[in-house]
Design a protein around this motif. Structure first.
Motif, PDB file in Angstrom:
ATOM      1  N   PRO A   1      23.015   4.380  51.467  1.00 30.74           N
ATOM      2  CA  PRO A   1      21.901   5.058  52.124  1.00 30.74           C
ATOM      3  C   PRO A   1      20.556   4.510  51.659  1.00 30.74           C
ATOM      4  O   PRO A   1      20.469   3.837  50.624  1.00 30.74           O
TER       5      PRO A   1
ATOM      6  N   GLU B   1      19.656  10.622  52.096  1.00 26.94           N
ATOM      7  CA  GLU B   1      20.880  10.801  52.872  1.00 26.94           C
ATOM      8  C   GLU B   1      20.977  12.270  53.277  1.00 26.94           C
ATOM      9  O   GLU B   1      20.930  13.151  52.409  1.00 26.94           O
ATOM     10  N   PRO B   2      21.072  12.548  54.578  1.00 27.98           N
ATOM     11  CA  PRO B   2      21.142  13.953  54.992  1.00 27.98           C
ATOM     12  C   PRO B   2      22.278  14.697  54.296  1.00 27.98           C
ATOM     13  O   PRO B   2      23.422  14.232  54.283  1.00 27.98           O
ATOM     14  N   GLY B   3      21.932  15.809  53.683  1.00 28.78           N
ATOM     15  CA  GLY B   3      22.949  16.612  53.001  1.00 28.78           C
ATOM     16  C   GLY B   3      22.997  16.364  51.506  1.00 28.78           C
ATOM     17  O   GLY B   3      23.846  16.929  50.828  1.00 28.78           O
ATOM     18  N   VAL B   4      22.132  15.499  50.977  1.00 25.90           N
ATOM     19  CA  VAL B   4      22.133  15.240  49.537  1.00 25.90           C
ATOM     20  C   VAL B   4      20.783  15.605  48.944  1.00 25.90           C
ATOM     21  O   VAL B   4      19.750  15.122  49.411  1.00 25.90           O
ATOM     22  N   ASN B   5      20.799  16.449  47.945  1.00 28.23           N
ATOM     23  CA  ASN B   5      19.595  16.795  47.178  1.00 28.23           C
ATOM     24  C   ASN B   5      18.397  17.146  48.056  1.00 28.23           C
ATOM     25  O   ASN B   5      17.299  16.615  47.868  1.00 28.23           O
ATOM     26  N   GLY B   6      18.621  18.012  49.013  1.00 21.60           N
ATOM     27  CA  GLY B   6      17.517  18.539  49.794  1.00 21.60           C
ATOM     28  C   GLY B   6      17.061  17.693  50.968  1.00 21.60           C
ATOM     29  O   GLY B   6      16.112  18.058  51.658  1.00 21.60           O
ATOM     30  N   ILE B   7      17.718  16.548  51.219  1.00 20.74           N
ATOM     31  CA  ILE B   7      17.332  15.719  52.371  1.00 20.74           C
ATOM     32  C   ILE B   7      17.941  16.332  53.636  1.00 20.74           C
ATOM     33  O   ILE B   7      19.143  16.554  53.698  1.00 20.74           O
ATOM     34  N   GLN B   8      17.080  16.572  54.616  1.00 22.30           N
ATOM     35  CA  GLN B   8      17.555  17.208  55.842  1.00 22.30           C
ATOM     36  C   GLN B   8      18.013  16.166  56.871  1.00 22.30           C
ATOM     37  O   GLN B   8      17.917  14.969  56.623  1.00 22.30           O
ATOM     38  N   GLN B   9      18.482  16.689  58.008  1.00 18.30           N
ATOM     39  CA  GLN B   9      19.088  15.824  59.027  1.00 18.30           C
ATOM     40  C   GLN B   9      18.171  14.689  59.483  1.00 18.30           C
ATOM     41  O   GLN B   9      18.627  13.586  59.763  1.00 18.30           O
TER      42      GLN B   9
ATOM     43  N   HIS C   1      16.856   7.857  44.306  1.00 17.21           N
ATOM     44  CA  HIS C   1      17.157   9.124  44.977  1.00 17.21           C
ATOM     45  C   HIS C   1      17.597   8.778  46.390  1.00 17.21           C
ATOM     46  O   HIS C   1      16.822   8.220  47.175  1.00 17.21           O
ATOM     47  N   ALA C   2      18.832   9.086  46.719  1.00 17.09           N
ATOM     48  CA  ALA C   2      19.351   8.743  48.042  1.00 17.09           C
ATOM     49  C   ALA C   2      18.622   9.552  49.115  1.00 17.09           C
ATOM     50  O   ALA C   2      18.411  10.744  48.962  1.00 17.09           O
TER      51      ALA C   2
END
Lengths: 226, 307
Positions: free
Chosen positions: A29, A59-67, A56-57
């Motif tokens: 990602p 990537e949606p769904g990881v550590n607060g990253i949205q779609q 910090h990836a």
């Protein structure tokens, strides 16, 4: 209105031989770099301490990253946690701005590397990724000298060195039990040498540049017009 | 994988049975193989929240009481229940598998729908593992030396760092890339310390799943191919309960739109699609889930070299 600036996504990928990363290789990602307050390491080749860049990836769904892959919330969360976030879009990065490159990828998802890395597809589809350490370290030096990453706090340095000293003690104990000439002795002496150098070293500091002065009066007198 | 046969004759009952069969397949394939992402803590459900993010407070732990004041007039110092928070955002992860009629005719044995469902749910579980391991890079504490093999020193340093942060680390688990596990075992053999490592037995594997490799110094060791890397180092980890959490969104709120209904509380939805114009049958699985680092002190990243 803020200008909309495209991200650096190479259309001519840095992978040797061209083509696209095969789908058999796991996707990577997009990401942004960040530095933890205690994330420092002594780099032997450089002779100084440099910040460890964590990724910090994005990537949606990881550590607060949205779609929608908007990293804004992650930036804030990481900064609240004490990290220094190196935003790829930060204008202060100069030539390093937009340091993430996205490579053509046959699989679903994205395959992203930093601009310091190149990917090479070998016959059979295996992909080797290599980092240009000199360029990468130059970037880390730049982050310090440009004031984007705050300098290493001596208390963190002391704590990091304290952990290394503990490892040195373990290695010393192991060498004491080993036969003369065993690899544990070489390991110990190499580690002790490295630790001595790390203890003596500091963060890189740019020497202040001498400003050239034009000939003329030392103080300028403003012209007064009446 | 379970095999379901429906012998009834009413069309609606047959449809119900198929739905139940597929949902049971989803559940069995998602949870029964003891996937490694289950080391994360389920934090809740965001369906109906109006936002994809769930901000969850972190509980104050490990605090000690103080002596009461003798005068009984001084108010007792009030401690807050929470000590910060973390945010996890749900995003839809998806996987689809399809085959054309021609492929189904030509192959010796047709891939039936339950098999496609199983493969889709396996892909969803794999994706959850990927999301779980991607959070490891966020821990502020890193151990191990960049560009070197994983050795017994790095493992001890991670335990030591956890001891400082948590007072008494218990119930933790190492999650190591298979290559890193090999390096660690090599280090155990050559540098001493084999006595602290207990290899997985048949009974332990049955309980903890096939990713379980054994215990080291009383902590579980798992191996996982999903561990990420930055091209130079793998991002292995030592995690404790509360290090990583996940949130889900209930897909049953979509029931009634014509697709296969899902049980209440399930974040995974499997749909079967038949496109006559393309002569193609496909199965799609979607999962509304998000993983996040929960409490920084409960996790340590352990570096080991990629090449």
């Amino acid at each position: 209105m803020a200008a909309i600036i495209g991200k650096r996504e190479t259309t001519t990928p840095t992978q040797v031989g061209g083509g696209a990363i095969p789908h058999t290789t796991k996707a990577r990602p997009s990401f942004f770099f960040m530095v933890s307050p205690r994330g420092w390491e002594y780099v032997e080749g450089e002779g100084c301490w440099l910040p460890v860049l964590k990724r910090h990836a994005v990537e949606p769904g990881v550590n607060g990253i949205q779609q929608d892959r908007n990293p804004a919330q992650a930036y804030t969360e990481r900064e609240m946690a004490g990290f220094t976030v190196i935003r790829p879009e930060d204008a202060r990065l100069g030539e390093f701005r937009h340091y993430v490159q996205r490579l053509p990828y046959q699989g679903a998802g994205r395959y992203c590397l930093s601009i310091f890395e190149t990917a090479e597809i070998m016959p059979g589809g295996r992909v080797f990724v290599e980092r240009d350490e000199a360029k990468y370290n130059a970037f880390r030096r730049f982050l310090l000298t440009a004031g984007i990453v705050p300098p290493l706090d001596p208390r963190w340095k002391r704590e990091i060195l304290g952990e290394h000293k503990q490892t040195l003690r373990r290695k010393r104990g192991r060498a004491a039990q080993a036969m003369p000439g065993a690899p544990a002795h070489d390991d110990l002496s190499a580690y002790a040498k490295w630790l001595d150098a790390a203890t003596a070293a500091d963060v890189p500091v740019d020497k202040p540049k001498r400003r050239g002065r034009k000939a003329g009066p030392l103080t300028a007198t403003p012209e007064v017009t009446s | 994988m379970a095999i379901f046969t429906w012998t009834g004759n009413k069309a609606n009952l047959a449809a119900d049975a198929t739905d139940e069969a597929i949902n049971r397949l989803v559940h069995e394939n998602l949870y029964e193989n003891a996937p490694i992402w289950m080391l994360a803590t389920r934090m809740g459900d965001v369906s109906g929240n109006g936002a994809a993010s769930l901000q969850t407070p972190t509980l104050t732990r490990g605090a000690a009481a103080t002596a009461a004041e003798v005068d009984e007039d001084t108010a007792e110092a009030l401690n807050t229940v929470t000590v910060g928070n973390f945010t996890a955002a749900v995003a839809v992860q998806e996987y689809g598998l399809g085959q054309t009629d021609l492929a189904r005719i030509l192959q010796a044995q047709s891939f039936d729908i339950p098999l496609l469902v199983q493969l889709c749910v396996d892909a969803i579980s794999q994706r959850r593992t990927d999301l779980f391991t991607t959070t490891f890079g966020n821990f502020s504490t890193s151990k191990g030396v960049s560009g070197t093999d994983l050795g017994i020193d790095a493992m001890w340093e991670a335990i030591y760092a956890s001891q400082i942060a948590l007072n008494s680390p218990a119930g933790g688990a190492f999650v190591l890339k298979p290559k890193a596990l090999g390096e660690f075992q090599e280090s155990l053999r050559s540098e001493g310390g084999a006595a602290q490592f207990m290899a997985a037995t048949q009974a332990m594997l049955a309980m903890k799943g096939q990713m379980f490799a054994g215990t080291f110094a009383g902590l579980d060791v798992y191996t996982c191919g999903s561990v990420t890397d930055d091209a130079t180092d793998y991002s292995n980890a030592l995690i404790f309960p509360g290090a990583v959490g996940y949130v889900e969104a209930d897909m049953s709120r979509l029931n009634g739109d014509g697709a296969i209904p899902v049980p209440v509380g399930s974040s995974i939805r499997v749909e079967i699609s038949r496109d006559a114009s393309k002569a193609q049958t496909a199965v799609y699985a979607r999962d509304a889930v998000g993983f996040a680092e929960q409490e920084d002190a409960r996790g340590v990243e352990i570096l080991s070299q990629v090449a």
